[in-house]
Write a protein that holds these residues in place. Structure first.
Motif, PDB file in Angstrom:
ATOM      1  N   ARG A 111     -23.869  59.160  73.111  1.00 47.21           N
ATOM      2  CA  ARG A 111     -23.248  60.428  73.489  1.00 47.21           C
ATOM      3  C   ARG A 111     -24.327  61.441  73.861  1.00 47.21           C
ATOM      4  N   ASP A 112     -23.897  62.606  74.326  1.00 49.20           N
ATOM      5  CA  ASP A 112     -24.854  63.620  74.746  1.00 49.20           C
ATOM      6  C   ASP A 112     -25.738  64.064  73.580  1.00 49.20           C
TER       7      ASP A 112
ATOM      8  N   ASP B 172     -38.950  50.772  65.065  1.00 43.56           N
ATOM      9  CA  ASP B 172     -40.053  50.261  65.902  1.00 43.56           C
ATOM     10  C   ASP B 172     -41.206  51.268  65.901  1.00 43.56           C
TER      11      ASP B 172
ATOM     12  N   ASN C  53     -32.913  51.851  64.904  1.00 38.41           N
ATOM     13  CA  ASN C  53     -33.988  50.861  64.935  1.00 38.41           C
ATOM     14  C   ASN C  53     -35.055  51.170  65.975  1.00 38.41           C
ATOM     15  N   ASN C  54     -34.717  51.995  66.954  1.00 32.59           N
ATOM     16  CA  ASN C  54     -35.760  52.454  67.881  1.00 32.59           C
ATOM     17  C   ASN C  54     -36.809  53.228  67.070  1.00 32.59           C
TER      18      ASN C  54
ATOM     19  N   ASP D 176     -38.910  51.352  74.519  1.00 31.06           N
ATOM     20  CA  ASP D 176     -37.729  50.716  75.116  1.00 31.06           C
ATOM     21  C   ASP D 176     -37.141  51.493  76.292  1.00 31.06           C
TER      22      ASP D 176
ATOM     23  N   GLY E 189     -32.960  54.374  71.473  1.00 29.37           N
ATOM     24  CA  GLY E 189     -33.146  53.252  72.387  1.00 29.37           C
ATOM     25  C   GLY E 189     -31.808  52.913  73.007  1.00 29.37           C
ATOM     26  N   ILE E 190     -31.407  51.655  72.847  1.00 33.41           N
ATOM     27  CA  ILE E 190     -30.149  51.225  73.464  1.00 33.41           C
ATOM     28  C   ILE E 190     -28.929  51.729  72.695  1.00 33.41           C
ATOM     29  N   GLY E 191     -29.162  52.420  71.585  1.00 35.32           N
ATOM     30  CA  GLY E 191     -28.036  52.880  70.757  1.00 35.32           C
ATOM     31  C   GLY E 191     -27.510  54.251  71.124  1.00 35.32           C
TER      32      GLY E 191
HETATM   33  N1  LIG Z   1     -33.870  43.650  65.270  1.00 32.96           N
HETATM   34  C1  LIG Z   1     -34.228  44.868  65.548  1.00 32.96           C
HETATM   35  O1  LIG Z   1     -34.218  45.692  64.699  1.00 32.96           O
HETATM   36  C2  LIG Z   1     -34.633  45.215  66.898  1.00 32.96           C
HETATM   37  C3  LIG Z   1     -34.620  46.548  67.289  1.00 32.96           C
HETATM   38  N2  LIG Z   1     -34.961  46.939  68.500  1.00 32.96           N
HETATM   39  C4  LIG Z   1     -35.030  48.386  68.773  1.00 32.96           C
HETATM   40  O2  LIG Z   1     -33.876  49.010  68.299  1.00 32.96           O
HETATM   41  C5  LIG Z   1     -33.283  49.798  69.305  1.00 32.96           C
HETATM   42  C6  LIG Z   1     -31.820  49.839  69.098  1.00 32.96           C
HETATM   43  O3  LIG Z   1     -31.594  50.301  67.773  1.00 32.96           O
HETATM   44  P1  LIG Z   1     -30.194  50.895  67.307  1.00 32.96           P
HETATM   45  O4  LIG Z   1     -29.117  50.015  67.740  1.00 32.96           O
HETATM   46  O5  LIG Z   1     -30.350  51.173  65.874  1.00 32.96           O
HETATM   47  O6  LIG Z   1     -30.030  52.224  68.135  1.00 32.96           O
HETATM   48  P2  LIG Z   1     -31.013  53.450  68.376  1.00 32.96           P
HETATM   49  O7  LIG Z   1     -32.232  53.372  67.570  1.00 32.96           O
HETATM   50  O8  LIG Z   1     -31.132  53.569  69.818  1.00 32.96           O
HETATM   51  O9  LIG Z   1     -30.242  54.726  67.820  1.00 32.96           O
HETATM   52  C7  LIG Z   1     -28.939  54.686  67.552  1.00 32.96           C
HETATM   53  C8  LIG Z   1     -28.604  55.701  66.460  1.00 32.96           C
HETATM   54  O10 LIG Z   1     -28.487  56.986  66.990  1.00 32.96           O
HETATM   55  C9  LIG Z   1     -27.165  57.461  66.847  1.00 32.96           C
HETATM   56  N3  LIG Z   1     -26.850  58.204  68.051  1.00 32.96           N
HETATM   57  C10 LIG Z   1     -26.446  57.736  69.259  1.00 32.96           C
HETATM   58  N4  LIG Z   1     -26.334  58.741  70.145  1.00 32.96           N
HETATM   59  C11 LIG Z   1     -26.682  59.879  69.483  1.00 32.96           C
HETATM   60  C12 LIG Z   1     -26.777  61.237  69.856  1.00 32.96           C
HETATM   61  N5  LIG Z   1     -26.503  61.662  71.095  1.00 32.96           N
HETATM   62  N6  LIG Z   1     -27.164  62.139  68.938  1.00 32.96           N
HETATM   63  C13 LIG Z   1     -27.457  61.743  67.689  1.00 32.96           C
HETATM   64  N7  LIG Z   1     -27.396  60.464  67.266  1.00 32.96           N
HETATM   65  C14 LIG Z   1     -27.010  59.544  68.152  1.00 32.96           C
HETATM   66  C15 LIG Z   1     -26.307  56.262  66.612  1.00 32.96           C
HETATM   67  O11 LIG Z   1     -25.174  56.595  65.918  1.00 32.96           O
HETATM   68  C16 LIG Z   1     -27.276  55.366  65.861  1.00 32.96           C
HETATM   69  O12 LIG Z   1     -27.296  55.706  64.514  1.00 32.96           O
HETATM   70  C17 LIG Z   1     -33.730  49.203  70.594  1.00 32.96           C
HETATM   71  O13 LIG Z   1     -33.711  50.115  71.650  1.00 32.96           O
HETATM   72  C18 LIG Z   1     -35.127  48.752  70.238  1.00 32.96           C
HETATM   73  O14 LIG Z   1     -36.047  49.801  70.363  1.00 32.96           O
HETATM   74  C19 LIG Z   1     -35.590  46.032  69.403  1.00 32.96           C
HETATM   75  O15 LIG Z   1     -36.931  46.257  69.226  1.00 32.96           O
HETATM   76  C20 LIG Z   1     -35.208  44.596  69.203  1.00 32.96           C
HETATM   77  C21 LIG Z   1     -35.088  44.148  67.810  1.00 32.96           C
END
Ligand SMILES: NC(=O)C1=CN([C@@H]2O[C@H](COP(=O)(O)OP(=O)(O)OC[C@H]3O[C@@H](n4cnc5c(N)ncnc54)[C@H](O)[C@@H]3O)[C@@H](O)[C@H]2O)[C@@H](O)CC1
Ligand SMILES: [K+]
Length: 501
Positions: A140-141, A66, A62-63, A164, A135-137
């Motif tokens: 891992r490395d 955005d 979701n990052n 973020d 983003g917050i997701g």
């Molecule tokens: N409702 C929403 O959709 C909202 C989304 N938000 C945004 O969404 C972000 C969080 O989204 P997500 O929870 O989808 O997480 P991320 O978008 O941060 O990414 C997580 C994805 O990356 C994968 N991943 C994690 N570490 C990895 C690595 N080292 N190598 C490869 N892939 C990896 C995970 O398995 C997951 O699929 C927030 O930081 C913010 O920017 C916010 O804007 C608030 C509201």
């Protein structure tokens, strides 16, 4: 005061969910709002103009969603925009796929394998890169292909705007996970995440901007706030004409040993420059010959044995225990045990923590104690590795504060101040403060405030900020490489202008 709650990634997720419930919207509707608000901020602040060529680099989470919605708005403005998605369509979240549907007229390039390096030219041509990879997701490395794309982003001359948190920085502890994006600006969604401030964060974030996107705020989490320099304003009362030195604190610094006699002097001097009425160094008689005190303003006295101590400390308003004390003299253990048995407010710093380690277990806590370890001292104190502390600095600081009813000042690029119930993050320091003696200065400033009667948590908060501001001033004059602890002290008079009512 800036009162934006600092959250863990998990807490942020809970607030996202609460927002969906309370505002009766879908996750994608929230993302739509976030995308629009981020775009508005970018345009209002002229981070992007019609002259630019923008590349949004998105992950599959979701990052990235955005990022794609920001791309949609930028493109709608007629500004050339392209999207790079690292990963495959199958990996994209539902929200990210919906966001992509909004970008039909924007060229989209998927990077699935490392061999495909067509993205390099796109990044070279960009004047602005928007980083929506993780983003917050991030869990891992970072590995290829993400790693190669991130390295190419870091080599580009474009302005980089991270959404973020800079991708590659862990949202809970601020550590770089293999590699991370060097941003010029980080647009933080609603709340600081711990990782926006701790460890590596400041070396990657550029300028932090917190964007209010109407995500619900809950008060149920532990209180964690950022501590801005503006908090200093007017925190110390006026000095009355009709007053004398004892109104401003009688401070004793117990420390110094062969080879480390500068430490208690720095500490005692910092206290005087912070307003203390009296500042005195108390050193073991056998070590006195090593002391060179260039300041007649600082009194010096000596002790032979524990029997000298009770009488000496009787009239003290606060005591700093530890600067330059060394770890060799068992008498220090007896002295500290005695100090702990009194009501006198204490700052325990440096080698003092070495003695405290064994004493605290039997200590009857009254909350009048501040400890000021850096990460290594904290690790030694807990008998764990420094890597453990680096991974979870907030947790360990709060644990100690809770277990022993003390205020902990965990010194680092982002200093953590906590009594367990309230936690404050100060990232106002400068890299130039990483130099011998600056910790002694901090203990003296905090000791001075304690001696003036401030409650320990307040003394710690104000002391840390005063020290950081003095560090900033010292850097302006001497530069971050050359500045020294005594330069920090020499800037305290300027700092006092901010602190005085
Ligand atoms: N409702 C929403 O959709 C909202 C989304 N938000 C945004 O969404 C972000 C969080 O989204 P997500 O929870 O989808 O997480 P991320 O978008 O941060 O990414 C997580 C994805 O990356 C994968 N991943 C994690 N570490 C990895 C690595 N080292 N190598 C490869 N892939 C990896 C995970 O398995 C997951 O699929 C927030 O930081 C913010 O920017 C916010 O804007 C608030 C509201
Ligand atoms: K990011």
């Amino acid at each position: 005061m800036n009162s934006i709650q600092i959250l863990t990634a998990n807490e942020m997720r809970q607030l996202d969910q609460l927002t969906l419930q309370q505002q009766n919207i879908t996750s994608y509707e929230l993302m739509t709002r976030v995308g629009k608000y981020l775009f508005d901020f970018i345009i209002t602040n002229n981070f992007i103009t019609s002259e630019d060529h923008v590349v949004v680099v998105a992950g599959t989470g979701n990052n990235g969603g955005d990022g794609m919605l920001v791309a949609h708005h930028i493109h709608t403005r007629g500004i050339p925009t392209e999207i790079i998605i690292i990963g495959s369509q199958e990996q994209q979240t539902e929200e990210s796929l919906k966001a992509l549907k909004h970008c039909q007229h924007i060229p989209v390039h998927y990077v699935v394998e490392t061999q495909d390096d067509s993205y390099k030219q796109l990044l070279d041509d960009a004047t602005v890169i928007i980083d929506g990879i993780f983003g917050i997701g991030l869990t891992r490395d970072v590995e290829d292909p993400h790693k190669s794309v991130m390295n190419a982003m870091n080599q580009s001359y474009a302005t980089v705007i991270s959404i973020d948190i800079p991708s590659g920085i862990h949202a809970d502890n601020g550590l770089q996970m293999g590699t991370a994006v060097h941003a010029n600006h980080t647009l933080i969604v609603q709340n600081f995440k711990q990782g926006n401030l701790l460890n590596d964060a400041k070396d990657f974030s550029g300028l932090n901007h917190v964007i209010d996107v109407d995500i619900v705020q809950s008060l149920e989490f532990d209180i964690q706030y950022e501590l801005p320099l503006s908090y200093l304003q007017g925190k110390l009362g006026k000095r009355h004409h009709n007053s004398y030195k004892y109104n401003y604190g009688n401070l004793l610094t117990i420390g110094g040993s062969k080879g480390m006699m500068g430490a208690p002097i720095l500490s005692a001097l910092a206290a005087l420059r912070s307003g203390s009425g009296l500042s005195q160094v108390y050193v073991h008689d056998g070590d006195h010959k090593y002391l060179q005190n260039p300041y007649p303003d600082i009194m010096v006295d000596t002790y032979l044995g524990i029997e000298d101590v009770p009488q000496k400390i009787r009239r003290m308003d606060a005591i700093v225990f530890g600067p330059g004390l060394g770890k060799k003299n068992p008498l220090n253990m007896d002295i500290l045990a005695h100090l702990l048995s009194t009501e006198i407010p204490l700052v325990i710093d440096a080698d003092g923590l070495y003695y405290l380690k064994d004493l605290l277990k039997g200590y009857n806590t009254r909350g009048h104690l501040i400890i000021t370890p850096h990460y290594k001292e904290m690790a030694d104190f807990l008998g764990i590795s420094i890597e453990d502390v680096i991974q979870q600095p907030v947790l360990y600081a709060k644990n100690i504060a809770h277990t022993y009813n003390v205020v902990v000042v965990l010194k680092g690029t982002c200093t953590i101040i906590t009594n367990d119930i309230e936690t404050y993050f100060s990232s106002n320091g400068t890299p130039g403060l990483a130099k011998a003696g600056t910790g002694d200065v901090l203990s003296g400033v905090i000791g001075s405030l304690l001696g003036r009667g401030l409650p320990p948590l307040d003394a710690a908060k104000i002391g840390v900020l005063m020290h950081s501001l003095a560090g900033q001033y010292a850097e302006e004059v001497y530069g971050e490489e050359s500045m020294m602890a005594s330069d920090v002290i020499s800037m305290l008079p300027k700092v006092m202008d901010h602190v005085k009512a």
